[in-house]
Scaffold this motif. Sequence first.
Motif, PDB file in Angstrom:
ATOM      1  N   SER A 345     103.250  29.279  84.412  1.00 54.45           N
ATOM      2  CA  SER A 345     103.479  30.348  83.423  1.00 54.45           C
ATOM      3  C   SER A 345     102.154  30.948  82.963  1.00 54.45           C
ATOM      4  CB  SER A 345     104.263  29.808  82.225  1.00 54.45           C
ATOM      5  OG  SER A 345     103.537  28.777  81.571  1.00 54.45           O
ATOM      6  N   ALA A 346     101.122  30.113  82.856  1.00 50.31           N
ATOM      7  CA  ALA A 346      99.807  30.623  82.460  1.00 50.31           C
ATOM      8  C   ALA A 346      99.258  31.560  83.534  1.00 50.31           C
ATOM      9  CB  ALA A 346      98.849  29.467  82.212  1.00 50.31           C
ATOM     10  N   MET A 347      99.433  31.191  84.803  1.00 52.39           N
ATOM     11  CA  MET A 347      98.961  32.048  85.884  1.00 52.39           C
ATOM     12  C   MET A 347      99.703  33.384  85.878  1.00 52.39           C
ATOM     13  SD  MET A 347      96.438  30.834  87.576  1.00 52.39           S
ATOM     14  CE  MET A 347      96.505  31.979  88.955  1.00 52.39           C
ATOM     15  N   GLN A 348     101.000  33.346  85.606  1.00 48.65           N
ATOM     16  CA  GLN A 348     101.757  34.591  85.530  1.00 48.65           C
ATOM     17  C   GLN A 348     101.223  35.486  84.420  1.00 48.65           C
ATOM     18  OE1 GLN A 348     105.762  33.124  85.062  1.00 48.65           O
ATOM     19  NE2 GLN A 348     106.139  33.021  87.279  1.00 48.65           N
ATOM     20  N   SER A 349     100.874  34.880  83.290  1.00 51.25           N
ATOM     21  CA  SER A 349     100.329  35.653  82.171  1.00 51.25           C
ATOM     22  C   SER A 349      98.971  36.255  82.530  1.00 51.25           C
ATOM     23  CB  SER A 349     100.181  34.764  80.930  1.00 51.25           C
ATOM     24  OG  SER A 349     101.451  34.395  80.436  1.00 51.25           O
ATOM     25  N   LEU A 350      98.160  35.491  83.257  1.00 48.59           N
ATOM     26  CA  LEU A 350      96.857  36.003  83.673  1.00 48.59           C
ATOM     27  C   LEU A 350      97.018  37.220  84.584  1.00 48.59           C
ATOM     28  CD1 LEU A 350      94.982  32.645  84.427  1.00 48.59           C
ATOM     29  CD2 LEU A 350      94.591  34.173  82.489  1.00 48.59           C
ATOM     30  N   TYR A 351      98.002  37.170  85.474  1.00 43.84           N
ATOM     31  CA  TYR A 351      98.245  38.308  86.372  1.00 43.84           C
ATOM     32  C   TYR A 351      98.819  39.511  85.624  1.00 43.84           C
ATOM     33  CZ  TYR A 351      97.235  36.034  90.840  1.00 43.84           C
ATOM     34  OH  TYR A 351      96.599  35.443  91.901  1.00 43.84           O
ATOM     35  N   GLN A 352      99.572  39.258  84.567  1.00 41.97           N
ATOM     36  CA  GLN A 352     100.212  40.349  83.822  1.00 41.97           C
ATOM     37  C   GLN A 352      99.274  40.998  82.814  1.00 41.97           C
ATOM     38  OE1 GLN A 352     103.647  38.387  82.198  1.00 41.97           O
ATOM     39  NE2 GLN A 352     104.711  38.277  84.169  1.00 41.97           N
ATOM     40  N   HIS A 353      98.215  40.292  82.442  1.00 46.12           N
ATOM     41  CA  HIS A 353      97.273  40.818  81.450  1.00 46.12           C
ATOM     42  C   HIS A 353      96.520  42.017  82.032  1.00 46.12           C
ATOM     43  CE1 HIS A 353      94.822  40.878  77.929  1.00 46.12           C
ATOM     44  NE2 HIS A 353      93.719  40.484  78.539  1.00 46.12           N
ATOM     45  N   THR A 354      96.195  42.988  81.205  1.00 49.04           N
ATOM     46  CA  THR A 354      95.533  44.204  81.688  1.00 49.04           C
ATOM     47  C   THR A 354      94.007  44.082  81.744  1.00 49.04           C
ATOM     48  OG1 THR A 354      95.529  45.102  79.434  1.00 49.04           O
ATOM     49  CG2 THR A 354      97.378  45.710  80.869  1.00 49.04           C
ATOM     50  N   TRP A 355      93.434  43.063  81.161  1.00 50.66           N
ATOM     51  CA  TRP A 355      92.003  42.778  81.217  1.00 50.66           C
ATOM     52  C   TRP A 355      91.139  43.970  80.811  1.00 50.66           C
ATOM     53  CZ3 TRP A 355      91.192  37.852  81.230  1.00 50.66           C
ATOM     54  CH2 TRP A 355      92.106  36.992  81.864  1.00 50.66           C
ATOM     55  N   PRO A 356      91.245  44.423  79.571  1.00 54.60           N
ATOM     56  CA  PRO A 356      90.402  45.544  79.146  1.00 54.60           C
ATOM     57  C   PRO A 356      88.913  45.215  79.169  1.00 54.60           C
ATOM     58  CG  PRO A 356      91.545  44.548  77.274  1.00 54.60           C
ATOM     59  CD  PRO A 356      92.155  43.970  78.512  1.00 54.60           C
ATOM     60  N   GLY A 357      88.585  43.923  79.026  1.00 54.23           N
ATOM     61  CA  GLY A 357      87.177  43.516  79.074  1.00 54.23           C
ATOM     62  C   GLY A 357      86.712  43.096  80.450  1.00 54.23           C
ATOM     63  N   ASN A 358      87.615  43.175  81.441  1.00 47.54           N
ATOM     64  CA  ASN A 358      87.300  42.922  82.842  1.00 47.54           C
ATOM     65  C   ASN A 358      86.732  41.523  83.085  1.00 47.54           C
ATOM     66  OD1 ASN A 358      88.005  45.543  84.211  1.00 47.54           O
ATOM     67  ND2 ASN A 358      86.717  46.293  82.534  1.00 47.54           N
ATOM     68  N   ILE A 359      85.753  41.395  83.992  1.00 45.24           N
ATOM     69  CA  ILE A 359      85.244  40.088  84.398  1.00 45.24           C
ATOM     70  C   ILE A 359      84.596  39.370  83.221  1.00 45.24           C
ATOM     71  CG2 ILE A 359      83.824  38.853  86.077  1.00 45.24           C
ATOM     72  CD1 ILE A 359      86.044  40.547  87.291  1.00 45.24           C
TER      73      ILE A 359
END
Length: 451
Positions: A345-359
């Motif tokens: 579930s954590a991995m799914q959340s990581l993939y769904q996050h938009t990452w505005p701060g990127n790397i």
Amino acid sequence: MEILIVEDEQQQRELVKSIIEQNSDHQCQLAESAEAAIRLLEQRRFDLVLSDWKLNGADGLYLLEQVKINYPHTSFVLMTAYGSISHAVASMRSGADDYLAKPFEKEPLLFALAKLENARLLTEENNQLKQQVVVRESLGNIIGGSAKMQTLYQQIDKVSNTDITVLIHGESGTGKELVAQALHKRSERADKKYLVVNCSAIPETLAETELFGAEKGAYTGASQQKIGKIEAADGGTLFLDEVAELPASIQAKLLRFLQEGTIMRVGSTEEITVDVRVIAASHKSLSDEVDGGRFREDLFYRLNIIPLSVPPLRDRLDDLPELLDHFCLKYAKRHQRKPLVFSKSAMQSLYQHTWPGNIRELGNLIERLSVMNDNQPVTEQDLPFNQTVKSSELLVELPAGGINWDDYEKSILQQALKQSRNNKSKAAKLLGLNYKAFLYRLDKHQISSSD
């Protein structure tokens, strides 16, 4: 393939050409002698030479030796009507890729060509993979093998070993400085200086001195000569990060330096010639800045000779597993922890996050989790972007008779401890409290983590 057919009998030349071109996509050129073939080889590239053994003048074995010396990547097949074991052995020992005895049928000829083409394609693919490995090894901390990153690597490879000015664009946190470092490390200036100027961090009043230097007495407090960053980078590379933030007055001076290769220190009338490769970067669109009158158009064109774009993390999620491995190992080693393990579930959340701060956002998250997670698997609830709850969702209708606030607060504290498996740091984060405030409330209600 581009094939050169060498045969002294015209009818045989035309026959072999006809068989090949009618049954494949290969293109054929004809030569009647070894000497004619060598002249053609000097003029253009061929993938394969298909030559008769017996020719007028120099024979096919001589031609084979010349091709292997001067064109080692060109395949070679010998044909002969005088087929013998000795001819076959001699040709293979001299480096021939195959041997055909005449007269031959159509199928053996086409089979030999297909075999050579497959071998050539495999060699090219292997060379490309080797080159990619070499490129990746020289890219430092740039991580990822997605299609967009492969495109970026190819662009870096093409322009790194030149002195051409490069403009890197990408959102904050995408790794623009890593790209600049890779360009420097892969250039002939790699053993020279690599200096970084964060243009957004220089006060406007000091920008000219910081970049171009100043003579002693040039301004109040200038008790000695100051060498600017451009002059200090002589022979090497200067990286201008967030170049869009440069004041207009400095933009004009930077343009002159890029055009003329000279600078003048503040307080001096002497021009100094410097040899510096300039790499610039910005998270802003410089074309938009030009349209808004905030950036010189002529400077933009001078910087934008080679534009490189660093993709945001949300556009390269194929790289997420590799990035996670990199950061987990890095921070586990730094903080002497076990590498993090993520639940499904954590991995799914990581993939769904938009990452505005990127790397940068991902790296900071992994470091925080490495320190705070006490070697427990990371769950969906451990991720900060899953802990934000809208205030409307927290609204509780107050009963007509009111509530006992102390009992309510104690219950919330206990629930936070239960959800965090008695990890006080995580429990405090669940409630939006700093650690000391959380401990104060536990003490106030006489709650222990074992309760």
